[in-house]
Design an enzyme around this catalytic site. Structure first.
Site, PDB file in Angstrom:
ATOM      1  N   GLN A  24       0.417  -1.297   0.301  1.00  0.00           N
ATOM      2  CA  GLN A  24       0.133  -0.367  -0.363  1.00  0.00           C
ATOM      3  C   GLN A  24       0.777   1.355   0.065  1.00  0.00           C
ATOM      4  OE1 GLN A  24      -2.687   0.241   3.251  1.00  0.00           O
ATOM      5  NE2 GLN A  24      -1.657  -0.348   4.696  1.00  0.00           N
ATOM      6  N   LEU A  25       2.326   1.373   0.619  1.00  0.00           N
ATOM      7  CA  LEU A  25       2.865   2.198   0.436  1.00  0.00           C
ATOM      8  C   LEU A  25       4.306   2.148  -0.269  1.00  0.00           C
ATOM      9  CD1 LEU A  25       3.891   4.489   2.036  1.00  0.00           C
ATOM     10  CD2 LEU A  25       5.426   3.166   3.382  1.00  0.00           C
ATOM     11  N   ASP A  47      13.398 -10.923  -3.604  1.00  0.00           N
ATOM     12  CA  ASP A  47      12.583 -11.140  -3.011  1.00  0.00           C
ATOM     13  C   ASP A  47      13.866  -9.730  -2.091  1.00  0.00           C
ATOM     14  OD1 ASP A  47      13.176 -12.078  -0.580  1.00  0.00           O
ATOM     15  OD2 ASP A  47      12.364 -14.159  -1.087  1.00  0.00           O
ATOM     16  N   ALA A  66       8.347  -4.957   2.743  1.00  0.00           N
ATOM     17  CA  ALA A  66       8.588  -5.548   4.668  1.00  0.00           C
ATOM     18  C   ALA A  66       7.661  -6.839   5.269  1.00  0.00           C
ATOM     19  CB  ALA A  66       8.055  -4.463   5.408  1.00  0.00           C
ATOM     20  N   THR A  68       4.703  -7.882   7.552  1.00  0.00           N
ATOM     21  CA  THR A  68       4.845  -6.547   8.086  1.00  0.00           C
ATOM     22  C   THR A  68       3.288  -6.790   8.751  1.00  0.00           C
ATOM     23  OG1 THR A  68       2.514  -5.936   5.591  1.00  0.00           O
ATOM     24  CG2 THR A  68       4.794  -4.024   6.553  1.00  0.00           C
ATOM     25  N   ASP A 104       5.714   2.959  14.645  1.00  0.00           N
ATOM     26  CA  ASP A 104       5.275   3.272  16.470  1.00  0.00           C
ATOM     27  C   ASP A 104       5.662   1.994  17.437  1.00  0.00           C
ATOM     28  OD1 ASP A 104       3.362   2.176  14.619  1.00  0.00           O
ATOM     29  OD2 ASP A 104       1.777   2.657  15.996  1.00  0.00           O
ATOM     30  N   TYR A 127       7.575  -7.982  15.623  1.00  0.00           N
ATOM     31  CA  TYR A 127       7.194  -7.181  14.650  1.00  0.00           C
ATOM     32  C   TYR A 127       8.403  -6.126  15.004  1.00  0.00           C
ATOM     33  CZ  TYR A 127       5.723  -3.564  11.717  1.00  0.00           C
ATOM     34  OH  TYR A 127       5.118  -2.461  10.525  1.00  0.00           O
ATOM     35  N   LYS A 131      11.101  -4.122  13.496  1.00  0.00           N
ATOM     36  CA  LYS A 131      11.488  -2.295  12.495  1.00  0.00           C
ATOM     37  C   LYS A 131      12.345  -1.872  13.490  1.00  0.00           C
ATOM     38  CE  LYS A 131       9.402  -1.729  10.209  1.00  0.00           C
ATOM     39  NZ  LYS A 131       9.401  -1.738   8.319  1.00  0.00           N
ATOM     40  N   TRP A 149      -0.183   3.456  11.411  1.00  0.00           N
ATOM     41  CA  TRP A 149      -1.560   2.925  11.601  1.00  0.00           C
ATOM     42  C   TRP A 149      -1.446   3.066   9.893  1.00  0.00           C
ATOM     43  CZ3 TRP A 149      -5.326   3.693  15.359  1.00  0.00           C
ATOM     44  CH2 TRP A 149      -5.151   3.091  17.069  1.00  0.00           C
TER      45      TRP A 149
HETATM   46  N1  LIG Z   1       0.872  -0.703   7.286  1.00  0.00           N
HETATM   47  C1  LIG Z   1       1.326  -0.176   9.120  1.00  0.00           C
HETATM   48  O1  LIG Z   1      -0.011   0.038   9.839  1.00  0.00           O
HETATM   49  C2  LIG Z   1       2.251   0.515   9.514  1.00  0.00           C
HETATM   50  C3  LIG Z   1       2.424   1.017   9.873  1.00  0.00           C
HETATM   51  C4  LIG Z   1       3.814   2.429  10.502  1.00  0.00           C
HETATM   52  C5  LIG Z   1       4.920   1.937   9.616  1.00  0.00           C
HETATM   53  N2  LIG Z   1       4.251   0.315   8.923  1.00  0.00           N
HETATM   54  C6  LIG Z   1       6.267   0.492   8.203  1.00  0.00           C
HETATM   55  O2  LIG Z   1       5.922   0.748   6.395  1.00  0.00           O
HETATM   56  C7  LIG Z   1       5.594   0.013   5.262  1.00  0.00           C
HETATM   57  C8  LIG Z   1       5.330  -0.609   4.344  1.00  0.00           C
HETATM   58  O3  LIG Z   1       4.237  -0.618   4.713  1.00  0.00           O
HETATM   59  P1  LIG Z   1       3.075  -0.921   3.919  1.00  0.00           P
HETATM   60  O4  LIG Z   1       1.652  -0.616   4.936  1.00  0.00           O
HETATM   61  O5  LIG Z   1       2.550  -0.292   2.868  1.00  0.00           O
HETATM   62  O6  LIG Z   1       3.001  -2.503   4.056  1.00  0.00           O
HETATM   63  P2  LIG Z   1       2.463  -4.130   3.020  1.00  0.00           P
HETATM   64  O7  LIG Z   1       1.317  -3.316   2.586  1.00  0.00           O
HETATM   65  O8  LIG Z   1       1.940  -5.283   3.289  1.00  0.00           O
HETATM   66  O9  LIG Z   1       3.126  -4.161   1.748  1.00  0.00           O
HETATM   67  C9  LIG Z   1       4.912  -4.753   2.198  1.00  0.00           C
HETATM   68  C10 LIG Z   1       5.020  -4.751   0.635  1.00  0.00           C
HETATM   69  O10 LIG Z   1       6.494  -5.409   1.503  1.00  0.00           O
HETATM   70  C11 LIG Z   1       6.749  -6.924   0.109  1.00  0.00           C
HETATM   71  N3  LIG Z   1       7.025  -8.064   0.880  1.00  0.00           N
HETATM   72  C12 LIG Z   1       7.290  -8.651   2.139  1.00  0.00           C
HETATM   73  N4  LIG Z   1       8.132  -9.049   2.228  1.00  0.00           N
HETATM   74  C13 LIG Z   1       8.905  -9.399   1.019  1.00  0.00           C
HETATM   75  C14 LIG Z   1      10.350  -9.665   0.349  1.00  0.00           C
HETATM   76  N5  LIG Z   1      10.595 -10.672   1.499  1.00  0.00           N
HETATM   77  N6  LIG Z   1      11.035  -9.043  -0.474  1.00  0.00           N
HETATM   78  C15 LIG Z   1       9.940  -7.856  -1.358  1.00  0.00           C
HETATM   79  N7  LIG Z   1       9.133  -8.131  -1.093  1.00  0.00           N
HETATM   80  C16 LIG Z   1       8.105  -8.087   0.123  1.00  0.00           C
HETATM   81  C17 LIG Z   1       4.339  -7.147   0.691  1.00  0.00           C
HETATM   82  O11 LIG Z   1       4.787  -8.522  -0.631  1.00  0.00           O
HETATM   83  P3  LIG Z   1       3.640  -9.456  -0.137  1.00  0.00           P
HETATM   84  O12 LIG Z   1       2.702  -8.792  -0.332  1.00  0.00           O
HETATM   85  O13 LIG Z   1       3.678 -10.599  -2.211  1.00  0.00           O
HETATM   86  O14 LIG Z   1       4.055 -10.291   0.140  1.00  0.00           O
HETATM   87  C18 LIG Z   1       4.625  -5.986   0.235  1.00  0.00           C
HETATM   88  O15 LIG Z   1       4.119  -5.683  -1.338  1.00  0.00           O
HETATM   89  C19 LIG Z   1       6.796  -1.213   6.213  1.00  0.00           C
HETATM   90  O16 LIG Z   1       7.802  -0.746   6.980  1.00  0.00           O
HETATM   91  C20 LIG Z   1       6.030  -1.377   7.377  1.00  0.00           C
HETATM   92  O17 LIG Z   1       6.780  -2.147   8.943  1.00  0.00           O
HETATM   93  C21 LIG Z   1       3.541  -0.246   8.003  1.00  0.00           C
END
Ligand SMILES: NC(=O)c1ccc[n+]([C@@H]2O[C@H](COP(=O)([O-])OP(=O)(O)OC[C@H]3O[C@@H](n4cnc5c(N)ncnc54)[C@H](OP(=O)(O)O)[C@@H]3O)[C@@H](O)[C@H]2O)c1
Length: 278
Positions: A24-25, A47, A66, A68, A104, A127, A131, A149
């Protein structure tokens, strides 16, 4: 210290590599940096637990790949670390300035007031630990962007889950004892464009305002005009595998930090994108 981004291919445009571009990001970053020469790498393209594809060049890396799944990380902490720590080291290994997205959940939530950059991390979950260690793996030459979030028009997130459940059910039970700042990925991605012109280091970049998940769910149904009751429950009642901080609002103590709109503005923008705002 001021930074400009290299143009290794001499195209006159930055070569921006986005990892996790299908997330999503990642998708929001690809959109926000569309004026640059973007290399969008999804999970199947790279990967990140493996070395970078041969010949991949970057003037800037936006590392959005990541692990997540917060609850699944409790059962497989090594798997989470392989992606969030090892994968970040591989992204840093490209040798370009790097933006690492942190969370967070590196904080324990006991402060009872917004967390600023100089507060010491103390993650409660596997998790959160992955991070926090990922921050170290990103290295000195990185922007560490902590946000919270996240939600957006694609992928797995609370807003999309509530829209689905709210249309299927008469009532949903949602926790009312965790407070945070729901942040719209489009707003965060735009802020990253500003941030890469600022010095590197840790930055807190999250939406204005705060709420509980219960309040957030209520706002989603109100804005989307969905008739569904929201029943407040406690974290204990929900009984998820991973502990979560009770209060994890992020604020910046750095004067030049990009300021994001209020979470409710982010929610409306997201619902508009989804065609769910009436
Ligand atoms: N979501 C939250 O609430 C939140 C809050 C604070 C910070 N963050 C941080 O913000 C960043 C983006 O999060 P997001 O919400 O966009 O997460 P997301 O929608 O789950 O996206 C993460 C992406 O990483 C991919 N991924 C997973 N394992 C991988 C690997 N080994 N190699 C390459 N790609 C891989 C996933 O692909 P697949 O779907 O194919 O596994 C997915 O496309 C992350 O660093 C997260 O920790 C998130």
């Amino acid at each position: 210290m001021e930074h400009t981004i290299a143009d290794p291919l001499g195209t006159g445009r930055r070569r921006v590599v986005v990892t996790g571009a299908g997330g999503q990001l990642g998708r929001a970053l690809v959109e926000a940096f569309a004026g640059d020469d973007v290399g969008a790498l999804g999970h199947s393209d790279w990967d990140v637990t493996r070395p970078a594809p041969k010949g991949l060049e970057a003037g800037l890396v936006l590392h959005a790949a990541a692990w997540t799944d917060v609850d699944a990380a409790e059962g497989d902490p090594q798997g989470a670390a392989a992606v969030n720590v090892g994968g970040t080291a591989n992204a840093a290994g490209l040798g370009a300035p790097l933006v690492y997205f942190s969370s967070d959940y590196v904080f324990d939530g006991r402060k009872g007031a917004p967390y600023v950059e100089s507060d010491p991390p103390n993650p409660l979950s596997a998790y959160g630990r992955s991070k926090a260690h990922g921050e170290a793996a990103a290295g000195e030459d990185a922007w560490i962007v902590r946000s919270s979030w996240l939600f957006g028009p694609t992928g797995h997130n609370f807003v999309r889950a509530m829209l689905r459940l709210g249309r299927e059910r008469e009532e949903v039970a949602v926790v009312d004892d965790q407070v945070g700042a729901p942040t719209y990925v489009g707003h965060l991605a735009e802020a990253v464009r500003e941030l890469v012109e600022l010095p590197r280091g840790v930055w807190h970049v999250a939406a204005e305002g705060e709420c509980t998940w219960f309040e957030f769910a209520s706002a989603i149904f109100e804005e989307a005009r969905i008739e569904c009751r929201v029943r407040p429950i406690s974290t204990e009642e929900l009984d998820r595998p991973a502990p979560r901080p009770a209060y994890s609002v992020l604020r910046s103590e750095r004067g030049e930090a990009p300021r994001l709109p209020h979470w409710r503005d982010g929610l409306r923008t997201c619902l508009k994108r989804l065609g769910a705002l009436t």
